[in-house]
Design an enzyme around this catalytic site. Structure first.
Site, PDB file in Angstrom:
ATOM      1  N   THR A   1      33.380  78.978   3.065  1.00 47.84           N
ATOM      2  CA  THR A   1      32.589  80.200   3.088  1.00 47.84           C
ATOM      3  C   THR A   1      33.492  81.398   2.825  1.00 47.84           C
ATOM      4  OG1 THR A   1      31.145  79.163   4.725  1.00 47.84           O
ATOM      5  CG2 THR A   1      30.923  81.540   4.423  1.00 47.84           C
TER       6      THR A   1
ATOM      7  N   GLU B   1      27.039  70.707  12.584  1.00 50.24           N
ATOM      8  CA  GLU B   1      28.121  69.948  13.199  1.00 50.24           C
ATOM      9  C   GLU B   1      27.567  68.681  13.845  1.00 50.24           C
ATOM     10  OE1 GLU B   1      30.435  72.464  15.780  1.00 50.24           O
ATOM     11  OE2 GLU B   1      30.066  74.166  14.457  1.00 50.24           O
TER      12      GLU B   1
ATOM     13  N   LYS C   1      24.680  82.051   1.552  1.00 53.37           N
ATOM     14  CA  LYS C   1      25.319  81.429   2.713  1.00 53.37           C
ATOM     15  C   LYS C   1      25.366  82.386   3.904  1.00 53.37           C
ATOM     16  CE  LYS C   1      28.033  78.697   5.142  1.00 53.37           C
ATOM     17  NZ  LYS C   1      27.520  77.473   5.784  1.00 53.37           N
TER      18      LYS C   1
ATOM     19  N   ASN D   1      22.957  82.039   7.454  1.00 54.06           N
ATOM     20  CA  ASN D   1      23.515  81.839   8.791  1.00 54.06           C
ATOM     21  C   ASN D   1      23.272  83.036   9.700  1.00 54.06           C
ATOM     22  OD1 ASN D   1      24.368  79.228   8.575  1.00 54.06           O
ATOM     23  ND2 ASN D   1      26.483  79.707   8.089  1.00 54.06           N
TER      24      ASN D   1
ATOM     25  N   CYS E   1      30.294  78.490  12.351  1.00 55.86           N
ATOM     26  CA  CYS E   1      29.701  79.308  11.291  1.00 55.86           C
ATOM     27  C   CYS E   1      29.037  80.603  11.735  1.00 55.86           C
ATOM     28  CB  CYS E   1      28.680  78.456  10.520  1.00 55.86           C
ATOM     29  SG  CYS E   1      29.438  77.067   9.644  1.00 55.86           S
TER      30      CYS E   1
ATOM     31  N   ASP F   1      30.239  84.167  10.230  1.00 61.32           N
ATOM     32  CA  ASP F   1      29.454  84.532   9.052  1.00 61.32           C
ATOM     33  C   ASP F   1      28.669  85.813   9.272  1.00 61.32           C
ATOM     34  OD1 ASP F   1      30.504  82.217   8.092  1.00 61.32           O
ATOM     35  OD2 ASP F   1      28.605  81.212   7.685  1.00 61.32           O
TER      36      ASP F   1
END
Length: 390
Positions: free
Chosen positions: A118, A145, A199, A203, A255, A259
């Site tokens: 990312t 995950e 992306k 998130n 993430c 993010d």
């Protein structure tokens, strides 16, 4: 065809495993223990389906730390190295991605380079210009995950940041490894910066969902309402749905925290209120949970598990660590139960990996997620887990 995957975390290992059913795949990593485990078909990450593939599939997969061997004659190199958030610069540290690209170009001048790590919006366009190259593309991953290989087998969509033949080629490569009708998969080819934005916005939206239901739960706890009834009542509306609605101590993991912070950084010159509020809401929730725990006046507070969620071996940026730091600041005695770490002390607190001893030693047990381990001591447990799921 030879494919090289750089980095053997959730993203890299799941891709390498699936692609190695059809192609020669080299997994490049700097961690010798991971390399040895992969070559001995022992998964270095917790993922039951990867375990199954390692045990039951004929995989053409070899792990190494030899860069020249890994990059030479590879037709595709997929970069899956971590890009952690740097709080000093307030953006992702992309140095590992840049270094990998330099290493590739020093060995191989023809391969397609795909960034799965990312990165900030605009990174791929900038690195192509800096390297005087036109064969570096970006393709975001959307993996959970502990479910990484499953999510690669059953993707919600395939997004590739290249509208030319390279993007189409890589999307077809990803379609080959899925476990459902290829015609049902949504393929989106777009500009690299647009794919990078997909992306980060995806998130951050999920972080917003977590924050929303956490703030709903905060309201209900303050006003003595049953959160579960309110959540079920609104979740039946199909426009809202019943996903990402289980209250927690805050969003965490690999993430969502980094993010959402990176997206906020990308908003430096863009008016916003909501994106900043999503980041702030996570800190507010941890403050509230910590205050609720402190009100219990427990002499010894036991923290049950540091991992972000059930089925994960990741403790990085787990919300419960923020809780520990806050209550430790109030001079509370804290002990921790976490069998996934091999240390006697964590965050200046004793780690007790005998569950019965941990329970007996705790006046109050704090659990982000409730499990059957705690069924017999419910009266000692503080949790906001309403649905017993992640």
């Amino acid at each position: 065809m030879k494919i090289t995957v750089v980095g053997t975390g959730y993203v890299g290992l799941s891709l390498a495993t699936l692609l190695s059913q059809f192609y020669e795949v080299i997994a490049l990593d700097i961690d010798q223990s991971k390399i040895d485990n992969i070559n001995n078909r022992i998964s270095p990450i917790e993922d039951s389906i990867i375990d199954s593939y390692f045990n039951n599939k004929n995989l053409n997969l070899h792990a190494t730390d030899d860069k020249k061997y890994a990059y030479k004659e590879a037709e595709v190199v997929i970069i899956c190295t971590p890009t952690n958030y740097d709080p000093n610069n307030q953006e992702f540290d992309t140095s590992t991605v840049t270094q990998v690209i330099n290493d590739i170009l020093n060995v191989n001048n023809e391969c397609l380079i795909v960034i799965k790590s990312t990165v900030p919006v605009g990174f791929t366009k900038k690195i192509n210009s800096t390297m005087n190259c036109n064969r570096i593309i970006f393709s975001p991953e959307f993996l959970r995950e502990g479910k990484a290989l499953y999510d690669n087998l059953n993707p919600s969509r395939i997004v590739v940041g290249d509208k030319d033949h390279r993007g189409k080629y890589f999307s077809e490569l990803l379609k080959q490894i899925v476990d459902k009708d290829n015609d049902l998969i949504k393929i989106e080819l777009m500009d690299s910066s647009e794919a990078e934005a997909v992306k980060l916005f995806a998130n951050t939206y999920l972080a917003m969902r977590v924050a929303y239901f956490n703030e709903l739960d905060t309201y209900c706890e303050v006003h003595n309402l049953k959160s579960i009834n309110v959540i079920k009542g609104i979740g039946h509306d199909p426009r809202i749905g019943d996903y990402y609605n289980n209250p927690s101590f805050g969003y965490g993991g690999y993430c969502l925290p980094k993010d959402s912070l990176q997206l906020l950084k990308n908003y430096d010159d863009v008016p916003n209120k909501l994106i900043a509020a999503i980041v702030e809401a996570n800190q507010t929730r941890k403050d509230f949970i910590s205050d609720q725990i402190l009100k219990k006046n427990a002499k010894t507070i036991g923290i049950y598990r540091l991992v972000m969620k059930e089925g994960s071996d990741n403790i990085r940026d787990s919300a419960v660590q923020g809780i520990i730091k806050r209550i430790k600041d109030k001079d509370c005695k804290v002990i921790i139960y976490e069998p996934k770490i091999n240390t006697d002390v964590f965050l200046e607190s004793d780690v007790i990996n005998d569950l019965e001893q941990f329970i007996d030693s705790s006046d109050l047990i704090v659990a982000n997620r409730f499990t059957t381990d705690l069924s017999n001591v419910k009266d000692k447990v503080y949790t906001r887990d309403l649905f017993n799921n992640n």
